[in-house]
Design a protein around this motif. Structure first.
Motif, PDB file in Angstrom:
ATOM      1  N   ALA A  87       1.982  10.512   1.576  1.00 33.93           N
ATOM      2  CA  ALA A  87       1.141  10.770   2.659  1.00 33.93           C
ATOM      3  C   ALA A  87      -0.258   9.654   2.568  1.00 33.93           C
ATOM      4  CB  ALA A  87       0.603  12.133   2.743  1.00 33.93           C
ATOM      5  N   ALA A  88      -0.548   9.694   1.294  1.00 34.07           N
ATOM      6  CA  ALA A  88      -1.744   8.608   1.119  1.00 34.07           C
ATOM      7  C   ALA A  88      -1.387   7.391   1.528  1.00 34.07           C
ATOM      8  CB  ALA A  88      -2.235   8.710  -0.442  1.00 34.07           C
ATOM      9  N   GLY A  89      -0.197   6.967   1.055  1.00 30.25           N
ATOM     10  CA  GLY A  89       0.303   5.397   1.632  1.00 30.25           C
ATOM     11  C   GLY A  89       0.327   5.408   2.736  1.00 30.25           C
ATOM     12  N   VAL A  90       0.740   6.421   3.842  1.00 30.52           N
ATOM     13  CA  VAL A  90       0.769   6.270   5.248  1.00 30.52           C
ATOM     14  C   VAL A  90      -0.590   6.140   5.813  1.00 30.52           C
ATOM     15  CG1 VAL A  90       1.780   7.536   7.176  1.00 30.52           C
ATOM     16  CG2 VAL A  90       3.241   7.204   5.245  1.00 30.52           C
ATOM     17  N   LYS A  91      -1.545   6.811   5.288  1.00 30.06           N
ATOM     18  CA  LYS A  91      -2.571   7.100   5.657  1.00 30.06           C
ATOM     19  C   LYS A  91      -3.518   5.496   5.541  1.00 30.06           C
ATOM     20  CE  LYS A  91      -6.872   9.753   5.376  1.00 30.06           C
ATOM     21  NZ  LYS A  91      -8.077   8.952   5.361  1.00 30.06           N
TER      22      LYS A  91
ATOM     23  N   GLU B 232       0.593  -1.285   0.162  1.00 31.56           N
ATOM     24  CA  GLU B 232      -0.089  -0.152   0.047  1.00 31.56           C
ATOM     25  C   GLU B 232       0.899   1.356  -0.034  1.00 31.56           C
ATOM     26  OE1 GLU B 232      -2.515  -0.645   3.545  1.00 31.56           O
ATOM     27  OE2 GLU B 232      -3.816  -2.032   2.340  1.00 31.56           O
ATOM     28  N   LEU B 233       1.919   1.198   0.690  1.00 31.33           N
ATOM     29  CA  LEU B 233       2.794   2.385   0.524  1.00 31.33           C
ATOM     30  C   LEU B 233       3.573   2.608  -0.574  1.00 31.33           C
ATOM     31  CD1 LEU B 233       4.069   4.728   2.392  1.00 31.33           C
ATOM     32  CD2 LEU B 233       5.882   2.903   3.214  1.00 31.33           C
ATOM     33  N   VAL B 234       4.026   1.526  -1.066  1.00 33.32           N
ATOM     34  CA  VAL B 234       4.738   1.666  -2.432  1.00 33.32           C
ATOM     35  C   VAL B 234       3.568   2.093  -3.482  1.00 33.32           C
ATOM     36  CG1 VAL B 234       6.006   0.469  -4.138  1.00 33.32           C
ATOM     37  CG2 VAL B 234       6.708   0.035  -1.792  1.00 33.32           C
ATOM     38  N   ALA B 235       2.675   1.545  -3.485  1.00 33.77           N
ATOM     39  CA  ALA B 235       1.597   1.992  -4.583  1.00 33.77           C
ATOM     40  C   ALA B 235       1.185   3.357  -4.253  1.00 33.77           C
ATOM     41  CB  ALA B 235       0.165   1.234  -4.220  1.00 33.77           C
ATOM     42  N   GLY B 236       1.119   4.160  -3.169  1.00 29.63           N
ATOM     43  CA  GLY B 236       0.920   5.288  -2.935  1.00 29.63           C
ATOM     44  C   GLY B 236       2.035   6.092  -3.516  1.00 29.63           C
ATOM     45  N   LEU B 237       3.229   5.771  -3.367  1.00 31.95           N
ATOM     46  CA  LEU B 237       4.253   6.598  -3.993  1.00 31.95           C
ATOM     47  C   LEU B 237       4.552   6.483  -5.410  1.00 31.95           C
ATOM     48  CD1 LEU B 237       7.250   5.414  -1.563  1.00 31.95           C
ATOM     49  CD2 LEU B 237       6.452   7.799  -2.120  1.00 31.95           C
ATOM     50  N   LEU B 238       4.150   5.354  -5.703  1.00 35.46           N
ATOM     51  CA  LEU B 238       4.109   5.017  -7.374  1.00 35.46           C
ATOM     52  C   LEU B 238       2.916   5.907  -8.091  1.00 35.46           C
ATOM     53  CD1 LEU B 238       4.951   1.334  -7.932  1.00 35.46           C
ATOM     54  CD2 LEU B 238       6.317   3.227  -8.306  1.00 35.46           C
ATOM     55  N   ILE B 239       1.965   5.828  -7.671  1.00 31.15           N
ATOM     56  CA  ILE B 239       1.051   6.740  -8.068  1.00 31.15           C
ATOM     57  C   ILE B 239       1.217   8.286  -8.023  1.00 31.15           C
ATOM     58  CG2 ILE B 239      -1.767   7.452  -7.854  1.00 31.15           C
ATOM     59  CD1 ILE B 239      -2.093   4.696  -6.926  1.00 31.15           C
ATOM     60  N   GLY B 240       1.486   8.800  -6.951  1.00 31.11           N
ATOM     61  CA  GLY B 240       2.087   9.933  -6.915  1.00 31.11           C
ATOM     62  C   GLY B 240       3.340  10.336  -7.737  1.00 31.11           C
TER      63      GLY B 240
ATOM     64  N   SER C  26      -4.991   0.207   7.597  1.00 27.95           N
ATOM     65  CA  SER C  26      -4.857  -1.200   7.956  1.00 27.95           C
ATOM     66  C   SER C  26      -4.429  -1.548   9.170  1.00 27.95           C
ATOM     67  CB  SER C  26      -3.959  -1.592   6.802  1.00 27.95           C
ATOM     68  OG  SER C  26      -4.227  -1.415   5.441  1.00 27.95           O
ATOM     69  N   ALA C  27      -3.588  -0.801   9.768  1.00 26.93           N
ATOM     70  CA  ALA C  27      -3.135  -1.111  11.037  1.00 26.93           C
ATOM     71  C   ALA C  27      -4.374  -1.305  11.963  1.00 26.93           C
ATOM     72  CB  ALA C  27      -2.096  -0.519  11.489  1.00 26.93           C
ATOM     73  N   GLN C  28      -5.315  -0.133  11.973  1.00 26.97           N
ATOM     74  CA  GLN C  28      -6.326  -0.211  12.726  1.00 26.97           C
ATOM     75  C   GLN C  28      -7.269  -1.188  12.588  1.00 26.97           C
ATOM     76  OE1 GLN C  28      -7.490   3.999  12.077  1.00 26.97           O
ATOM     77  NE2 GLN C  28      -6.288   4.899  13.463  1.00 26.97           N
ATOM     78  N   GLU C  29      -7.478  -1.488  11.154  1.00 27.15           N
ATOM     79  CA  GLU C  29      -8.436  -2.758  11.084  1.00 27.15           C
ATOM     80  C   GLU C  29      -7.866  -3.878  11.540  1.00 27.15           C
ATOM     81  OE1 GLU C  29      -9.550  -5.378   7.069  1.00 27.15           O
ATOM     82  OE2 GLU C  29      -8.925  -3.150   6.660  1.00 27.15           O
TER      83      GLU C  29
END
Length: 109
Positions: A81-85, A46-54, A90-93
């Motif tokens: 920031a979107a990836g971290v969010k 999820e984090l890498v996907a956010g970076l790549l999309i950005g 996911s961690a909360q879930e």
């Protein structure tokens, strides 16, 4: 030729191994460990996907407008920031699932 004495020793060894295996508690830690690794890889993805999309959006806008590093840098940070969010969500879930599982186990006792 096989010595009959060796066959007796092998049978004795085999029976001792079976006895020890029968007494040993069965440990099934692999499924739990793989489950945790699955969650970790999901968060990394999820984090890498956010970076790549950005990166892709920023590079595309810079290419379109001819302003090479401006939008690229901005959208990489926005993607991060979107990836971290998403990772925090996911961690909360995962934490909610673990708390629900542990509370249901405590309620059974």
């Amino acid at each position: 030729m096989t010595d009959p004495n060796d066959l007796d020793r092998l049978k004795a060894l085999d029976s001792r191994i079976k006895e020890v295996k029968a007494k040993a508690p069965e440990v099934n830690h692999m499924k739990k460990d793989y489950s945790q690794a699955q969650h970790a890889w999901r968060m990394v993805t999820e984090l890498v996907a956010g970076l790549l999309i950005g990166f892709v959006v920023g590079y595309g806008l810079d290419y379109a407008f001819g302003t090479m590093p401006v939008f690229l840098v901005i959208f990489i940070f926005l993607g991060f920031a979107a990836g971290v969010k998403t990772v925090i969500g996911s961690a909360q879930e995962l934490q909610r699932k673990l708390l629900d599982t542990s509370s249901s186990k405590d309620g059974d006792n």
